[in-house]
Design an enzyme around this catalytic site. Structure first.
Site, PDB file in Angstrom:
ATOM      1  CE  LYS A 157      -1.437   3.184   2.561  1.00  0.00           C
ATOM      2  NZ  LYS A 157      -1.534   4.468   1.801  1.00  0.00           N
ATOM      3  CD  GLU A 233      11.702   3.910   9.881  1.00  0.00           C
ATOM      4  OE1 GLU A 233      11.627   5.183  10.970  1.00  0.00           O
ATOM      5  OE2 GLU A 233      11.680   4.010   8.637  1.00  0.00           O
ATOM      6  CD  GLU A 368       9.907  12.772  12.732  1.00  0.00           C
ATOM      7  OE1 GLU A 368      10.876  12.699  11.332  1.00  0.00           O
ATOM      8  OE2 GLU A 368       9.155  12.347  12.506  1.00  0.00           O
TER       9      GLU A 368
END
Length: 466
Positions: A157, A233, A368
């Site tokens: 995907k 991840e 982040e």
């Protein structure tokens, strides 16, 4: 339903692809299970699977320019970066795992004389991977290589913004002689297609690269359904730690800092977005770093001279600029960048930004940003550097710059991260595992022979001898 694929460079419509819903996912997973059970791929000898994967790598090499162009257009990545890094990395990954296909082995443990026991690793059957938009082809190859080498049928995907290189790869798989249905690509969005894959009970293992929030939701869905094996991840806030002798690396130091901070316009999970520098060299490092950042070429991604392209979309640009503006409002100084650059109408281009004098409590030091922004903080002692490096919820990567072996080992051991490079910014090559700790995910799930553990399960056979 359909998705418009829009160029980050200028807002042009590049393509339209379907959104695969829950019924589509159920149909495809059922068919993938049929293909797996037929043995047309899983029943092949490992060397036969290896030969097909090597043919796939050759075809990727043949179409390297097409694939580089697709990722450049979809993701807004500089074409030079796609040609030099992403496509060669994808080819290397497929070839490496092809050559490792017959290296997947079990064990024969020592048992009593009347017992024979052995272990072996078996494919799950149907597995899936949900890919990120920042490295579309390279991340697809990280999944295709080990999943197919082990004998699985794989559903990819791709990210909703960057599906076209994965679709091209799937076509090349057929051309390479990999049976139809072994690799299939389901386009769509996360809440629809991705969620259906996470919930499908026929999928035995699922790999996800993306945000921490989405990874957590996938893990929760897997726990509620079939307890499929999940590899995550996710984000990072990676430190680059410069000890007092770091300037001994010469130009390689600044080059490494720049690459770590601004590769893919900083839209990189392992981006070295926090520079921690010993106070004795901080002023010189800041001056040289700011000059190098200002010299980077921000431009249209199809220009081979471009080093920094657009960010992925307007929402990302607004979020990045808000983080910069907030830090400056709280006392930080942008010694390079700090705003947008006009390149092409319809695209959002942010100048490589270096922030100093950041308030220690500022969210930009721990959140982040996922853009071309790096902060610089000074420290006085090695222990302080380690403490600053670990003062985040992430743990994906870190770099240590020192010529001292003792300092390098102490700091590398002290930093909580899945990957620590010394004297370089590096994630290592295909021979070593890749993965993060803490909110960055599960360590060691990608690359190397360790990747096979994500895509296979261990079986013990215990034989009572007569």
């Amino acid at each position: 339903m359909s998705l418009d694929i829009v160029s980050p460079a200028d807002g042009r419509l590049l393509a339209t692809v379907p959104v695969h819903g829950a019924e589509d996912v159920a149909r495809h997973t059922a068919d993938a299970q049929r293909v797996f059970d037929s043995g047309v791929w899983s029943g092949l000898a490992p060397r036969e699977r290896a030969a097909a994967l090597l043919r796939l790598a050759d075809l990727l090499e043949r179409d390297a320019e097409t694939l580089a162009w697709l990722d450049m257009e979809d993701a807004g990545k500089p074409i030079a970066e796609c040609r030099a890094n992403d496509v060669p990395g994808a080819i290397e990954s497929i070839r490496w795992f092809a050559e490792a296909t017959d290296k997947l082995a079990g064990a024969v443990p020592a048992t009593a004389p009347d017992i024979l026991a052995f272990t072996e690793r078996e494919p799950f059957g149907v597995v899936a991977a949900i890919l990120p938009w920042n490295y579309p082809l390279a991340m697809a190859a990280w999944k295709v290589g080990p999943a197919l080498a082990a004998g699985n049928c794989l559903i990819l995907k791709p990210a909703d913004a960057t599906p076209r290189s994965a679709l091209h790869l799937a076509g090349l798989a057929l051309e390479a002689g990999i049976p139809e249905g072994v690799v299939r690509v389901l386009t769509g969005d996360g809440p629809t297609t991705g969620a259906a894959l996470a919930a499908d009970p026929r999928i035995g293992a699922l790999s996800f690269t993306g945000s921490t929030a989405t990874g957590r939701a996938i893990l929760e869905t897997a726990a509620r359904t079939n307890l499929k094996r999940v590899s995550l991840e996710m984000g990072g806030k990676s430190p680059q730690i410069l000890l007092a002798d770091a300037l001994d690396f010469g130009d390689a130091l600044i080059d490494g800092l720049i690459e770590a901070a601004f590769l893919t316009a900083g839209q990189n999970c392992t981006a070295g977005s926090r520079i921690l520098v010993h106070e004795s060299i901080a002023a010189e490092v800041v001056g040289r770093l700011a000059g190098a950042a200002r010299a980077l070429v921000v431009g249209r991604p199809d220009d081979p001279a471009t080093q920094i392209g657009p960010v992925i979309n307007a929402a990302a640009a607004d979020r990045i600029l808000a983080a910069i503006d907030g830090a400056v409002a709280r006392g930080a100084t942008a010694v390079a960048g700090g705003g947008e650059v006009e390149v092409l109408a319809g695209g959002r281009y942010i100048a490589p930004t270096v922030l100093v004098d950041v308030d220690p409590a500022d969210p930009i030091l721990r959140t982040e940003v996922f853009g071309p922004v790096v902060t610089v903080q000074a420290f006085a002692t090695r222990d302080e550097a380690i403490a600053l490096a670990n003062d985040v919820e992430y743990g994906l990567a870190a770099s240590v710059w020192t010529k001292s072996l003792d300092d390098a080992i102490v700091v590398a051991r002290g930093v909580r991260a899945g990957i620590v490079s010394v004297g370089a910014y590096s994630e290592g090559d295909m021979t070593v595992p890749f993965g993060g700790w803490q909110q960055s995910g599960f360590g060691g799930a990608e690359k190397s022979l360790a990747a096979f553990h994500q895509w296979t399960r261990e079986k013990t056979v215990w034989i009572q001898l007569g």
